[in-house]
Scaffold this motif. Sequence first.
Motif, PDB file in Angstrom:
ATOM      1  N   GLN A  14     -10.147 -39.581 -53.064  1.00 52.91           N
ATOM      2  CA  GLN A  14     -10.721 -39.331 -51.743  1.00 52.91           C
ATOM      3  C   GLN A  14      -9.546 -39.366 -50.777  1.00 52.91           C
ATOM      4  OE1 GLN A  14     -13.497 -42.376 -50.619  1.00 52.91           O
ATOM      5  NE2 GLN A  14     -14.027 -41.344 -48.723  1.00 52.91           N
ATOM      6  N   LYS A  17      -9.202 -39.548 -44.094  1.00 56.87           N
ATOM      7  CA  LYS A  17      -9.709 -38.703 -43.002  1.00 56.87           C
ATOM      8  C   LYS A  17      -9.141 -39.165 -41.662  1.00 56.87           C
ATOM      9  CE  LYS A  17     -14.067 -37.247 -45.130  1.00 56.87           C
ATOM     10  NZ  LYS A  17     -13.986 -37.784 -46.457  1.00 56.87           N
ATOM     11  N   GLN A  18      -8.562 -40.360 -41.660  1.00 56.60           N
ATOM     12  CA  GLN A  18      -7.951 -40.848 -40.431  1.00 56.60           C
ATOM     13  C   GLN A  18      -6.571 -41.439 -40.765  1.00 56.60           C
ATOM     14  OE1 GLN A  18     -10.894 -42.480 -41.525  1.00 56.60           O
ATOM     15  NE2 GLN A  18      -9.951 -44.307 -42.362  1.00 56.60           N
ATOM     16  N   ASN A 117      -7.314 -44.044 -49.517  1.00 53.44           N
ATOM     17  CA  ASN A 117      -8.268 -43.190 -48.790  1.00 53.44           C
ATOM     18  C   ASN A 117      -8.211 -43.402 -47.273  1.00 53.44           C
ATOM     19  OD1 ASN A 117      -9.734 -45.504 -48.198  1.00 53.44           O
ATOM     20  ND2 ASN A 117     -11.306 -45.122 -49.741  1.00 53.44           N
TER      21      ASN A 117
END
Length: 149
Positions: A14, A17-18, A117
Amino acid sequence: MGGQNPYIKDTEIQLPKQPYELTIIDEQGAEHKLMIDPKKIPYDDHGLPGSILDICMAHGIELDHACGGVCACSTCHIHVIEGAASCNEASEEEDDQLEEAYDLKSSSRLGCQCVPNGTSPVKIRIPTWNRNLAREPHGAEGMTTKDKE
Ligand code: FES
């Protein structure tokens, strides 16, 4: 050589995302604090996208990777000191390779297979030595007479 090993099944990863903070303690004990921007992943073709190896190579931090990052050696052995829960799980193939690493700990991972992640800061240490210290010869000292001709 680089990329992924076609003989092992896809590892579930994964990607972050930030942005997240990654601290790397290198072989000399120097600490590198990096802010990882997910928009820049993958940096290059070193191990899994977003892997610790990929990040180290992109930031000039030395991490051995004799097989090119395809989970076929243990030279990229690292210890994940903090944030292990935010990293993908090790595959069977990774665990098999890790058995060859010296200084094996419960925190051990292969840098080319370990992908944070981004949900928490991560801190890793690169062990000062491992089984694969007998590297390919670099430079003239490792060359045979035939090589020099
Ligand atoms: S570089 Fe060979 S297993 Fe990671």
